[in-house]
Design an enzyme around this catalytic site. Structure first.
Site, PDB file in Angstrom:
ATOM      1  N   ASN A  24       0.729  -1.247   0.001  1.00 47.82           N
ATOM      2  CA  ASN A  24      -0.202   0.015   0.000  1.00 47.82           C
ATOM      3  C   ASN A  24       1.006   1.355  -0.009  1.00 47.82           C
ATOM      4  O   ASN A  24       0.342   2.225  -0.530  1.00 47.82           O
ATOM      5  CB  ASN A  24      -1.007   0.177   1.265  1.00 47.82           C
ATOM      6  CG  ASN A  24      -1.836   1.175   1.438  1.00 47.82           C
ATOM      7  OD1 ASN A  24      -2.490   1.662   0.404  1.00 47.82           O
ATOM      8  ND2 ASN A  24      -1.284   2.011   2.367  1.00 47.82           N
ATOM      9  N   ASP A  72      -0.516  -6.541   4.961  1.00 46.75           N
ATOM     10  CA  ASP A  72      -0.707  -5.317   5.679  1.00 46.75           C
ATOM     11  C   ASP A  72      -1.793  -4.405   5.050  1.00 46.75           C
ATOM     12  O   ASP A  72      -1.613  -4.107   3.773  1.00 46.75           O
ATOM     13  CB  ASP A  72       0.478  -4.550   5.880  1.00 46.75           C
ATOM     14  CG  ASP A  72       0.377  -3.259   6.779  1.00 46.75           C
ATOM     15  OD1 ASP A  72       0.100  -3.375   7.946  1.00 46.75           O
ATOM     16  OD2 ASP A  72       0.788  -2.389   6.291  1.00 46.75           O
ATOM     17  N   HIS A  75      -6.819  -0.959   1.835  1.00 40.89           N
ATOM     18  CA  HIS A  75      -6.290   0.224   1.289  1.00 40.89           C
ATOM     19  C   HIS A  75      -5.773   0.380  -0.067  1.00 40.89           C
ATOM     20  O   HIS A  75      -5.255   1.365  -0.541  1.00 40.89           O
ATOM     21  CB  HIS A  75      -5.505   1.146   2.438  1.00 40.89           C
ATOM     22  CG  HIS A  75      -6.069   1.332   3.790  1.00 40.89           C
ATOM     23  ND1 HIS A  75      -6.723   2.423   3.780  1.00 40.89           N
ATOM     24  CD2 HIS A  75      -6.024   0.730   4.838  1.00 40.89           C
ATOM     25  CE1 HIS A  75      -7.342   2.396   5.164  1.00 40.89           C
ATOM     26  NE2 HIS A  75      -6.799   1.276   5.729  1.00 40.89           N
ATOM     27  N   GLU A 102      -5.066  -8.325   6.859  1.00 42.64           N
ATOM     28  CA  GLU A 102      -5.391  -7.336   7.472  1.00 42.64           C
ATOM     29  C   GLU A 102      -6.329  -6.125   7.084  1.00 42.64           C
ATOM     30  O   GLU A 102      -5.890  -5.249   6.496  1.00 42.64           O
ATOM     31  CB  GLU A 102      -3.979  -6.619   8.409  1.00 42.64           C
ATOM     32  CG  GLU A 102      -4.711  -5.656   9.338  1.00 42.64           C
ATOM     33  CD  GLU A 102      -3.985  -4.344   9.348  1.00 42.64           C
ATOM     34  OE1 GLU A 102      -3.883  -3.449  10.346  1.00 42.64           O
ATOM     35  OE2 GLU A 102      -3.256  -3.888   8.308  1.00 42.64           O
TER      36      GLU A 102
END
Length: 565
Positions: free
Chosen positions: A166, A279, A283, A322
């Site tokens: 991200n 992670d 997003h 996540e």
């Protein structure tokens, strides 16, 4: 009905998975020996911050002149890959029944300090990438990583590496921003809908990779700071040749997402890591993770082919995401407000479950029956990872560590896989005066308290650890605990069963909680034939089924029954 275990269950003489074998009995009849399979649905995953777990090499504690004073618990503290390896070789994780280790990113972090002043922070946590192709010397070398993964595999333990696509690391005096074609530096995410969650910067000064680029017209060249760095390190030509070969093989456009996917999957191809914890998954566009999974599968297959003697089993590559604030209660989809996304259909085997910390406040039966019912219907073939505490959740279950025994029981006996955050098993404090934000969750592992058997109100550290070890060993020996179907056998006393059945393996356990007295009669019903020898994994004693019951004599209020392995 009687549960007929297929042949003799594996005696666990081997820590790693073996091939199914036939053995000859005394009368020359052949009996199939069925090994206990490893199932991600049942896995206990030990999550640690690399810098905060164990310092195995003090010589690498300072690099890149990262010597400025930081806010409390916001600088490097010395933990490294060698420290993890040392604990693997000591048998620390095996004693806990751990089946996989997930550790924070170890790629090279930004060199500079962020938010100089009261919030000054270095990239000790690993999520501020400077170079996806190099390890940060504070964490160790590629040789250290290879040794750690080999040690894990030798102990039958899988390895998960944290994957970040991200964002890059923050911009500092030592770390210039990536080119505009690679990143956006505004707007900041508002989390009102899909667009304001994905096409934006997670926080101020955390450049967002333009992962939406998937066409040739969005092709980019290598960031100049990486080109300059690789040339100084004498590996520019090699890295560029590898990139050219990757893009030629895959026909992917040279856009940011595919550069990073190439760099991440190199760790699989080189070292045989078994999975990613992804992670900030919500997003980016969800198909980023589908692309990552496709390349990860290719790399994992290549590694297995090249290293047949090191392959643990035939499980697929594993990915857990996540998706911050993903709640198991809402089903498979995550709701952005204007759009729902099923991340399980985009490369993920599992998602981290932000529901569990609240669900753990329920009684045992309400908790266990809910998870069993949901996992065995709409989640077939997938699972969730439950946790009681983590590195960035400021509202964990039992933050004050007043009930670590209950926390372990609920986490490790609940259907689904379980994340043990480093120090859960030793009641490492999560409330530290003088810290800001999530730093309070990230103190160094409390090895000293464990060694001295420090006393807390109502318990000792070693008492807590022993409880985690017994539950973890039971879970590891019996896939039915996390992957089986739950059924309450008795409300008072509270006794329940879990049964797991697949095409070539069956397993059953019976568990009693809150039991009274020394002499406990446990009804196992028709799960086991009379005469079957069972083990109480908590007290360690062997018992025999007679008239659908067993007698357990112990001074604890818990019984964990299963065929001994």
């Amino acid at each position: 009905m009687k549960l007929k275990l297929l042949g003799l269950l594996c005696l666990l003489l081997f820590a790693t998975n073996c091939n199914n074998k036939n053995t000859t009995s005394e009368d020359d009849e052949m009996e199939e020996v069925v090994e206990t399979p490893f199932l991600w649905e049942n896995a206990q995953i030990y999550f640690l911050l690399t810098d905060r777990f164990n310092n195995g090499d003090a010589s690498n504690d300072l690099n890149f002149e990262r010597s400025k004073e930081t806010a409390k618990l916001r600088g490097f503290m010395g933990g490294d890959i060698k420290g993890v390896t040392a604990k693997l070789k000591e048998g620390y994780f095996n004693d806990l029944g751990v089946q996989a280790i997930w550790f924070t990113p170890v790629v090279e972090q930004v060199h500079g300090i962020v938010d100089e002043g009261t919030g000054a922070t270095y990239g000790y946590h690993g999520y501020w990438t400077k170079d996806w192709t190099a390890l940060d010397p504070n964490f160790g070398t590629e040789a250290d990583l290879a040794e750690m993964i080999a040690a894990a595999h030798e102990n039958g333990i899988r390895v998960l590496i944290d994957a970040v696509i991200n964002h890059t690391g923050p911009v500092t005096a030592k770390d210039p921003v990536f080119p505009e074609e690679w990143v956006r530096t505004e707007p900041a995410c508002q989390y009102k809908d899909y667009e304001t969650t994905v096409t934006c910067t997670l926080v101020k000064n955390l450049p967002d990779i333009k992962t939406e680029k998937t066409e040739e017209k969005g092709a980019v060249t290598l960031p100049p700071q990486l080109a300059e760095k690789w040339k100084a390190e004498g590996r520019y030509e090699e890295e560029m040749a590898e990139l050219d070969a990757f893009f030629e093989r895959t026909s992917y456009p040279k856009t940011p997402r595919f550069y990073i996917i190439k760099w991440l999957t190199d760790f699989i191809r080189k070292h045989g890591i078994d999975g990613y914890r992804v992670d900030t998954a919500k997003h980016t566009e969800e198909d980023v993770w589908k692309d990552l999974r496709e390349e990860a599968d290719v790399a994992f297959a290549e590694w297995k082919k090249e290293n047949p003697s090191e392959v643990l089993d035939d499980n697929d590559f594993y990915m857990v995401g996540e998706v911050y604030n993903y709640y198991f209660s809402n089903g498979r989809e995550f709701d952005f407000g204007d759009r729902k996304v099923d991340f399980f259909d985009n490369g993920f085997t599992s998602l981290i479950n932000f529901d569990f910390k609240e669900d753990a406040k329920k009684d045992y039966e309400a908790l266990f029956s809910k998870y069993s019912e949901q996992l065995n219907t709409e989640f077939q073939g997938k699972t969730v990872v439950n946790y009681i505490s983590s590195h960035d959740d400021g509202g964990p279950f039992d933050k004050a560590r007043t009930k670590p025994i209950e926390a372990a029981t609920k986490l490790l006996l609940c259907p689904g896989s379980a994340q043990t955050y480093y120090g859960d098993e030793t009641a490492r404090t999560l409330i530290i005066e003088g810290t800001q934000g999530d730093a309070t969750l990230r103190s160094f592992m409390n090895w000293g308290e464990l060694a001295s058997n420090a006393e807390r109100e109502g318990y000792s550290i070693q008492e807590v650890q022993k409880h985690w070890q017994k539950l973890g060993q039971f879970r590891k020996a019996h896939p039915a605990v996390g992957a089986g179907v739950h059924e309450m056998l008795s409300e008072n006393p509270y006794v329940f069963s879990r049964v797991y059945v697949s095409d070539n393996y069956e397993d059953a356990v019976v568990i009693g909680l809150g039991l009274e007295g020394m002499n406990k009669e446990i009804v196992v019903g028709d799960l086991f034939d009379d005469g079957t020898q069972l083990k109480d994994y908590y007290s360690g004693q062997s018992v025999e089924v007679e008239d659908g019951k067993v007698q357990v004599n112990s001074n604890v209020d818990m019984v964990l029954l299963g065929v001994a392995k």
